[in-house]
Design an enzyme around this catalytic site. Structure first.
Site, mmCIF file in Angstrom:
data_model
loop_
_atom_site.group_PDB
_atom_site.id
_atom_site.type_symbol
_atom_site.label_atom_id
_atom_site.label_comp_id
_atom_site.label_asym_id
_atom_site.label_seq_id
_atom_site.Cartn_x
_atom_site.Cartn_y
_atom_site.Cartn_z
ATOM 1 C CG ASN A 4 -1.748 1.195 1.423
ATOM 2 O OD1 ASN A 4 -1.804 2.049 0.535
ATOM 3 N ND2 ASN A 4 -2.418 1.300 2.562
ATOM 4 C CD1 TRP A 5 3.512 0.867 -2.768
ATOM 5 C CD2 TRP A 5 3.675 1.990 -4.709
ATOM 6 N NE1 TRP A 5 4.228 0.088 -3.652
ATOM 7 C CE2 TRP A 5 4.347 0.762 -4.840
ATOM 8 C CE3 TRP A 5 3.641 2.852 -5.808
ATOM 9 C CZ2 TRP A 5 4.986 0.367 -6.027
ATOM 10 C CZ3 TRP A 5 4.269 2.470 -6.990
ATOM 11 C CH2 TRP A 5 4.938 1.233 -7.083
ATOM 12 C CE LYS A 6 -0.429 3.337 4.689
ATOM 13 N NZ LYS A 6 -0.423 3.477 6.141
ATOM 14 C CG HIS A 16 -6.052 1.885 5.156
ATOM 15 N ND1 HIS A 16 -5.688 2.838 6.078
ATOM 16 C CD2 HIS A 16 -4.997 1.051 5.044
ATOM 17 C CE1 HIS A 16 -4.457 2.587 6.494
ATOM 18 N NE2 HIS A 16 -4.008 1.502 5.880
ATOM 19 C CD GLU A 39 -3.313 5.545 6.705
ATOM 20 O OE1 GLU A 39 -3.255 5.563 5.471
ATOM 21 O OE2 GLU A 39 -2.409 5.067 7.424
ATOM 22 C CD GLU A 54 -3.794 -2.496 7.308
ATOM 23 O OE1 GLU A 54 -2.714 -2.779 6.797
ATOM 24 O OE2 GLU A 54 -4.377 -1.415 7.105
ATOM 25 N N GLY A 103 1.954 2.324 10.842
ATOM 26 C CA GLY A 103 2.911 3.425 10.702
ATOM 27 C C GLY A 103 3.566 3.847 12.011
ATOM 28 C CB SER A 117 4.694 -1.687 12.258
ATOM 29 O OG SER A 117 4.284 -0.340 12.444
ATOM 30 N N GLY A 167 2.600 -1.154 4.415
ATOM 31 C CA GLY A 167 2.647 0.276 4.115
ATOM 32 C C GLY A 167 4.083 0.730 3.912
ATOM 33 N N GLY A 168 4.659 1.293 4.956
ATOM 34 C CA GLY A 168 6.001 1.888 4.870
ATOM 35 C C GLY A 168 7.035 1.002 4.198
HETATM 36 P P1 PGA Z 1 2.497 0.290 7.785
HETATM 37 O O1 PGA Z 1 1.058 0.495 7.102
HETATM 38 O O2 PGA Z 1 3.056 -1.008 7.245
HETATM 39 O O3 PGA Z 1 3.272 1.482 7.387
HETATM 40 O O4 PGA Z 1 2.253 0.207 9.257
HETATM 41 C C1 PGA Z 1 0.188 -0.575 6.857
HETATM 42 C C2 PGA Z 1 -1.074 -0.071 6.217
HETATM 43 O O5 PGA Z 1 -1.515 1.033 6.556
HETATM 44 O O6 PGA Z 1 -1.668 -0.739 5.340
#
Ligand code: PGA
Length: 259
Positions: free
Chosen positions: A9-11, A95, A97, A167, A173, A212, A233-234
């Protein structure tokens, strides 16, 4: 046998050129992996470029969001049919977010799952509790509330293709990862709840862990019996880390073919 999935997930990150070099590096690194399904989910504007670049690689394309509407006067929205035309196989839905920053709720999430399913793509439904939910022992009720809404509103055919990503919001994050045991407990809960609806669907349901995930903790998380890969994500923005995570899932996928 459930084949693990690793989705990046590149956001809201990347330029045209950084997206292109990232995807090319990833494609090179995962070229010989056959026991894991790998997808990248770039921002909408990069889908067309990335679609071309992953042609004849093992990578699949995913989107990070979709409109619940099919078409019409909805300025700024992108429909499931549009995503499908650009080669998306997966769409991340709900998600945390989106739920917290963009006011998405179970109703919009369910509508999005319908439209993605109707266009022949696979929804990745995100569920997860906040830290205060966990601290007040509400993890189970929050997860079930999010999952029950989808089970109640989706035809069985849509549930057959559904992927769920657990999640925990407090792990996204933050560098704080759920322990493999904490994650397994919730993954098992998700599978058991789906099993009350259909044992067959539950057995085939892929439940990804997200929050994470790093190259250093992926293997121990993916080794848990109800964890079927990860939503990253990251670490999906660094090709080396993402490739290492894909390899950890590949090892589990290979092991599962032997059982
Ligand atoms: P993260 O994000 O790996 O940076 O914690 C995961 C996500 O939001 O899908």
């Amino acid at each position: 046998m459930r084949k693990p999935i690793v989705a990046g997930n590149w956001k809201l990150h990347g330029t045209r050129s950084s997206a292109a070099s990232l995807v090319l590096d990833i494609a090179k690194g995962v070229d010989n992996l056959g026991h894991v399904e790998i997808s990248v989910c770039p921002p909408f504007v990069h889908l067309a470029d990335v679609e071309k670049l992953i042609n004849s690689t093992p990578l699949w394309l995913g989107a990070q969001n979709v409109s619940e509407h099919e078409s019409g006067a909805f300025t700024g929205e992108i429909s499931a049919a549009m995503l499908s035309e650009f080669g998306c196989k997966y769409v991340i839905i709900g998600h945390s977010e989106r739920r917290t920053l963009f006011s998405e709720n179970n109703k919009t999430v369910c509508a999005k799952i319908q439209t993605v399913h109707a266009c022949g793509m696979t929804p990745i439904l995100c569920v997860g509790e906040t830290l205060s939910d966990r601290e007040s022992n509400k993890t189970e009720s929050v997860i079930l509330d999010q999952l029950n809404a989808v089970i109640a509103s989706s035809p069985a055919k849509a549930l057959e293709t559904l992927v769920v990503a657990y999640e925990p919001v407090w792990a996204i994050g933050t560098g704080k990862t759920a322990s493999p045991e904490q994650a397994q407990e919730v993954h098992q809960l998700i599978r058991e709840r789906m099993g009350q609806f259909s044992r067959n669907i539950a057995e085939h349901l892929r439940v990804l862990y997200g929050g994470s995930v790093k190259a250093s903790n992926a293997a121990e998380l993916f080794a848990m019996p109800d964890i079927d890969g990860g939503l990253i994500g990251g670490a999906s923005l660094k090709s080396e880390d993402f490739i290492a995570i894909c390899k950890a899932a590949e090892a589990v996928g290979l092991e599962r073919t032997k059982n």
